[in-house]
Design a protein around this motif. Structure first.
Motif, PDB file in Angstrom:
ATOM      1  N   PRO B  42      17.350 -19.267  -9.524  1.00 62.19           N
ATOM      2  CA  PRO B  42      17.936 -20.598  -9.652  1.00 62.19           C
ATOM      3  C   PRO B  42      19.400 -20.507 -10.080  1.00 62.19           C
ATOM      4  CG  PRO B  42      16.565 -20.116 -11.546  1.00 62.19           C
ATOM      5  CD  PRO B  42      16.348 -18.998 -10.571  1.00 62.19           C
ATOM      6  N   ARG B  43      20.249 -21.432  -9.601  1.00 63.26           N
ATOM      7  CA  ARG B  43      21.665 -21.418  -9.959  1.00 63.26           C
ATOM      8  C   ARG B  43      22.251 -22.815  -9.774  1.00 63.26           C
ATOM      9  NH1 ARG B  43      22.383 -19.083  -4.770  1.00 63.26           N
ATOM     10  NH2 ARG B  43      20.563 -17.902  -5.390  1.00 63.26           N
ATOM     11  N   CYS B  59      21.115 -18.513 -13.848  1.00 70.96           N
ATOM     12  CA  CYS B  59      20.600 -17.443 -12.986  1.00 70.96           C
ATOM     13  C   CYS B  59      20.235 -16.209 -13.785  1.00 70.96           C
ATOM     14  CB  CYS B  59      21.625 -17.115 -11.904  1.00 70.96           C
ATOM     15  SG  CYS B  59      23.189 -16.515 -12.547  1.00 70.96           S
ATOM     16  N   MET B  60      19.750 -16.392 -15.018  1.00 70.82           N
ATOM     17  CA  MET B  60      19.399 -15.264 -15.870  1.00 70.82           C
ATOM     18  C   MET B  60      18.306 -14.402 -15.224  1.00 70.82           C
ATOM     19  SD  MET B  60      21.125 -15.048 -18.543  1.00 70.82           S
ATOM     20  CE  MET B  60      22.397 -16.004 -19.346  1.00 70.82           C
ATOM     21  N   ALA B  72      22.758 -13.278 -13.038  1.00 68.69           N
ATOM     22  CA  ALA B  72      22.727 -12.543 -11.770  1.00 68.69           C
ATOM     23  C   ALA B  72      24.018 -12.707 -10.988  1.00 68.69           C
ATOM     24  CB  ALA B  72      21.543 -13.008 -10.930  1.00 68.69           C
ATOM     25  N   CYS B  73      24.721 -13.837 -11.195  1.00 74.65           N
ATOM     26  CA  CYS B  73      25.916 -14.092 -10.384  1.00 74.65           C
ATOM     27  C   CYS B  73      27.092 -13.277 -10.860  1.00 74.65           C
ATOM     28  CB  CYS B  73      26.262 -15.576 -10.376  1.00 74.65           C
ATOM     29  SG  CYS B  73      26.918 -16.162 -11.946  1.00 74.65           S
ATOM     30  N   SER B  92      12.155 -16.925 -19.409  1.00 75.41           N
ATOM     31  CA  SER B  92      12.453 -17.646 -20.648  1.00 75.41           C
ATOM     32  C   SER B  92      13.969 -17.870 -20.752  1.00 75.41           C
ATOM     33  CB  SER B  92      11.876 -16.925 -21.860  1.00 75.41           C
ATOM     34  OG  SER B  92      12.789 -15.989 -22.354  1.00 75.41           O
ATOM     35  N   GLY B  93      14.763 -16.928 -20.255  1.00 74.21           N
ATOM     36  CA  GLY B  93      16.211 -17.130 -20.213  1.00 74.21           C
ATOM     37  C   GLY B  93      16.559 -18.329 -19.357  1.00 74.21           C
ATOM     38  N   GLN B  94      15.889 -18.423 -18.203  1.00 72.88           N
ATOM     39  CA  GLN B  94      16.161 -19.538 -17.288  1.00 72.88           C
ATOM     40  C   GLN B  94      15.715 -20.864 -17.905  1.00 72.88           C
ATOM     41  OE1 GLN B  94      14.000 -18.059 -13.925  1.00 72.88           O
ATOM     42  NE2 GLN B  94      15.520 -16.476 -13.468  1.00 72.88           N
TER      43      GLN B  94
END
Lengths: 174, 777
Positions: B42-43, B59-60, B72-73, B92-94
């Protein structure tokens, strides 16, 4: 430049608002950076126009800086609105910033703020009616935690504040 | 695994994503690899066409040995990296990022225009909590008016800065910025001046939430009520790929369809909002009409075509003329050509925007594909404002400039560009062509080569110029190559043939490429079908004039065509619109459909043939042009008009040979003498065709032109009028009533008039002498 639109949409130049001294200061900062990174001179330029304009930066002055540096106006506004040492509204003769960051907060800065507000009859971010003092809304930590609580008056640090010392300092201002 | 990893190319690394071993480009980010392999991360702030900001933190992903989840980006891949996008730590980061983003985001999805097509809504379904843990009040942000195209609800903004980065990096206009800081940051323009980019609508598509939405489309429909139909833009010569979103057969909005070879992921505002002209009922023709003793009568299609056929049969072939607009489909041009061939007339022309017909017809030259324009090292723009002519072409020129290309321009005005020009050589309409001559003089002197004939003779009277000389020296070092972009100002110039001859001679000398910008969406299609004449057919007398999908405003010489129409016995209009100016001179009007209402193929400036489908239901008894022409051919008793459907026709147009561009033939230079001011007939970005002229959102936007004549401030004294005065501009005994304005960008002794407007119908682009006289009472 030309992008034939309705004449009333065309903006006027504000370059004439810059004094020679301000221009010299901006040039000094411009010389420090390569041409393609002239955006970096924006902080020096904003300090210069703020000094020129009794302590605050008007929209017109931002336009003048953007024209002088040849960078987009929104970049100038971003910088001017980001840093707490720039003021985009008229200010009093003296600017007082009471630190409310963690160390000062633990040492009772909230009471100091309240005392100063009551004494001056204004809230943070406001200016006294006589135009004497502005209480700056927010100041980031200025690395004087050993003397917390502290405040900056016109660029000078005053540490280990008490109600008495505030009386003295404020009383000493013209 | 060890065997394969030995064969990894130098520019790749091996990484593992969710247990799957993949190769990734060295230096690329994790999100590039996950996207390429269809693994969803997701981003909000990341966009493949924009720089990396990494500020939404959505985007974790979980990277082995990293102490915490990484975005991730903004995390480059490394050899042997193991990435988990679905592990507990990653999700959990997201989820935490999502919770932060929703702290201040209003829960007003039911009244938000983005509802149903919102990235935040979608991702929140997957990662958000059912019930918010926050009880504090949400922040609200004041809106500002961004103009007639983009609506804003800044309270919904999540500060991904995609819009800021788009306007900085792609549009180059830097209008939006992040103001303030911390949790009080908001996105705004510098002084509330609105947006003036010609590409501003793209920030609507980029905005992952409902902060920036399509203003004319606002509250018109929900995403799930809409059907998408693939279509093509008809406003410039690129044929940008569009998805028309329709409900009940009515186009409600246009969004870009990705096509890397043309519009990438973007759409110019003209292509996005031009469709609103379709819903403008003013002047829309819904039934065939015939004029009888000054009165318009509605008639049936049968009667209308019979009247036309009778007239055509009883008219000498060369007495029949056709003026075809430049955005009809190739199928219509194909049938028009077939009709005229069997009629026996060659009096047909699609170059309505040209005024110089001194040489034989030549097809536009395009050496460099659109995508390769961005790779050029030297670009010389000749008589072009690419930004308004083909916004996407201008985007490619800007990309070339961002990669270090040097751009130079010759033209009648200092145009506002979104890149820096090395030289911006301007002069009035005759002067800038002489300056272009100076470049040729320098090239000729340094290289020792001279053109022959009329061009050589003309060049011998031109002088070298110091600035231009340095450009010539640079161009003669051939290793970098160069591209001449010859634009619509040159097309409409009374010395167009000279300009083209000059450019072609210079290009041959320095081994440069030439791209000529065409005026219409399907100029190439009309050319392929041979709808042209070597002479200016407006100079011949005709009994019957057929105007096909064009209005008087589309002609570079509106005054001249009005004259032609008055002097003929019958004027037949095949069009969707017919305004009063044309109605006054027409005798028979046949309602045909415009591109989004009919299907067919277009050939763009770069030779790409594309097809479009019907997206919009045409009103009343309007019919697609090919269908009308098919019946007309049959009523006339001609052969080869028996087509069952448009696809049968498209099979034939597909076989049309591609055009080869010939060198211009310059028999003699049009020597022009000017008295008074020199006209620059300026074509505003939103005055170019019948749809944009009727599109209210575009006409209310900042780039819309006005009924104005611009002069250089230095000429004001000799003109004797003040800025703001209503003046009459005289051209050969005809007058235009305009408001006087000045601009430093206008060269001395120049008068700039906005063409394509009702106010300039008396002005011919080809007649350069104009004078400003007192207001007519």
């Amino acid at each position: 430049m030309f992008q034939i639109v309705n004449p009333q949409n065309k903006e006027k130049s504000h370059l004439h608002l810059l004094t020679d001294e301000t221009k010299a200061t901006i040039d000094y900062w411009l010389n420090k950076y390569p041409h393609e990174q002239r955006r970096s001179a924006v902080l020096g330029a904003l300090h210069a126009v703020q000094d020129q304009n009794i302590g605050w930066i008007s929209t017109e002055l931002m336009s003048a800086v953007s024209e002088y540096l040849d960078i987009p106006l929104v970049w100038v506004r971003e910088a001017a609105e980001f840093y707490s040492m720039f003021h985009t509204q008229p200010v009093g003769r003296h600017k007082i910033s009471i630190c409310t960051n963690i160390s000062c907060m633990l040492r009772g800065s909230e009471k100091i703020v309240q005392y100063a507000e009551n004494k001056l009859g204004i809230k943070l971010g406001e200016t006294t009616e006589d135009g004497r003092i502005t209480l700056v809304k927010e100041e980031e930590c200025v690395a004087a935690c050993t003397g917390a609580p502290m405040m900056i008056v016109d660029g000078h640090y005053h540490e280990n504040l008490t109600e008495q010392s505030i009386d003295e300092i404020l009383g000493g201002l013209d | 695994m060890t065997e394969t990893s030995n064969q990894v190319p130098d520019d790749k690394v091996t990484i593992e994503i969710d247990g799957q071993t993949v190769l990734a480009d060295k230096g690329s980010m994790i999100i590039h690899a996950t996207d390429r392999h269809g693994i969803n991360v997701p981003r909000f702030c990341y966009h493949e066409k924009l720089s990396i900001a990494a500020n939404c933190r959505m985007c974790m992903v979980d990277v082995e040995k990293a102490p915490k989840p990484l975005p991730a980006c903004a995390t480059p891949v490394a050899e042997g990296m193991k990435i988990y996008t679905r592990s507990k730590r990653a999700t959990s980061g997201q989820k935490n990022a999502m919770e932060f983003l929703l702290i201040n985001h209003p829960l007003d999805c039911p009244i938000c225009d983005q509802g149903g097509e919102c990235e935040l809504q979608d991702v929140a379904m997957g990662y958000g909590r059912d019930v918010s843990r926050f009880v504090e009040g949400k922040r609200s942000v004041a809106d500002e008016d961004l103009g007639s195209l983009v609506a804003s609800d800044m309270t919904r903004c999540i500060h991904c800065t995609r819009c800021v980065r788009f306007l900085n990096e792609i549009a180059g206009t830097d209008e939006l910025g992040g103001i303030g800081r911390g949790d009080r940051t908001y996105i705004a323009t510098a002084i509330g001046q609105g947006l003036d980019s010609e590409m501003s609508g793209n920030i609507i598509d980029l905005c992952p939430v409902g902060a920036l939405t399509n203003k004319p489309f606002r509250f018109k429909a929900r995403a799930w009520e809409l059907m998408a139909t693939a279509g093509l833009s008809m406003h410039d010569g690129l044929g940008s790929n569009i998805y028309y979103h329709t409900r009940h057969g009515k186009i409600l909005r246009a969004v870009p369809q990705k096509n890397e070879s043309i519009n990438e992921a973007w759409l110019s505002d003209r292509d996005r909002y031009g469709i609103h002209g379709l819903n403008n009922d003013k002047d829309r023709i819904t039934q065939p009409m015939v004029k009888k003793s000054g009165q318009w009568n509605v008639i049936s299609w049968d009667d209308a075509l019979r009247i036309l056929a009778d007239k055509l049969k009883n008219t000498a072939p060369q007495e029949i003329a056709l003026y075809a607009g430049q955005h009809a489909t190739s199928e219509e041009y194909y049938l028009l050509k077939k009709l005229f061939k069997q009629l026996g007339s060659d009096q047909h022309e699609h170059r309505l925007t040209h005024v110089d017909f001194s040489g034989p017809y030549r097809a536009p030259r395009t050496d460099v594909a659109l995508t390769d324009v961005a790779k050029q090292k030297n670009i010389i723009m000749v008589g072009t404002y690419a930004r308004h002519e083909q916004p996407i072409l201008n985007h490619k020129i800007r990309q070339a400039w961002l990669h270090g290309a040097q751009i130079n321009a010759f033209g009648p005005c200092h145009f506002e560009q979104n890149f820096d020009l090395n030289l911006d050589i301007t002069g009035h309409q005759l002067a800038w062509v002489e300056k272009l001559g100076s470049l040729a003089v320098s090239l000729s002197e340094i290289s020792g080569q001279k053109p022959d004939g009329a061009l050589g003779e003309w060049l011998s009277q031109q002088h070298a110029d110091e600035d231009i000389n340095s450009l010539a020296k640079k161009l003669l070092k051939k290793e970098e190559g160069a591209l001449f972009v010859v634009g619509q100002i040159a097309n409409r110039h009374p010395q167009a043939n000279l300009i083209n001859a000059l450019v072609h001679w210079m290009a041959a000398l320095i081994n440069a490429s030439v791209n000529e910008v065409v005026d219409g969406a399907n100029t190439m299609g009309a050319a392929l079908n041979g709808l042209y004449n070597d002479q200016d057919i407006k100079n011949n007398d005709h009994t019957v004039n057929i105007i096909y999908q064009a209005e008087i405003q589309d002609f570079a010489e509106p005054a001249k065509i009005k004259e032609c129409l008055i002097n003929s016995e019958m004027t037949v209009v095949f069009n969707a619109f017919c305004d009063d100016a044309l109605k006054a001179r027409a005798d028979l009007i046949l309602p045909t459909t415009l591109l989004p209402e009919s299907s067919g193929s277009l050939v763009n400036n770069y030779g790409q043939r594309q097809t479009a489908l019907v997206a919009h239901k045409a009103p009343g008894e309007s019919k697609p042009g090919w269908r009308v022409l098919r019946v007309l051919g049959n009523v006339m008793g001609f052969d080869g008009f028996d087509y069952e459907d448009v696809y049968e026709l498209m099979q034939e147009t597909e076989k049309l040979k591609t055009l080869t561009s010939e060198n211009p033939v310059l028999a003699k230079v049009n020597q022009l003498k000017v008295k008074g001011l020199v006209l620059f007939p300026h074509h505003g970005i939103y005055d170019g065709d019948m749809l944009v002229r009727r599109s209210a959102p575009l006409q209310e936007s900042k780039l819309a032109t006005a009924d104005t004549v611009y002069v250089n401030p230095g000429d004001l004294v000799s003109i004797g009028f003040a800025v703001g005065d209503l003046v009459s501009v005289e051209q050969n005994g005809r007058y235009a009533e305009l408001t006087l304005a000045t601009d430093d960008a206008v060269p001395a002794s120049s008068a700039v008039i906005n063409m394509g407007r009702d106010s300039s119908l008396n002005i011919n682009a080809g007649e350069l002498s104009v004078s400003i006289i007192g207001a007519q009472s």
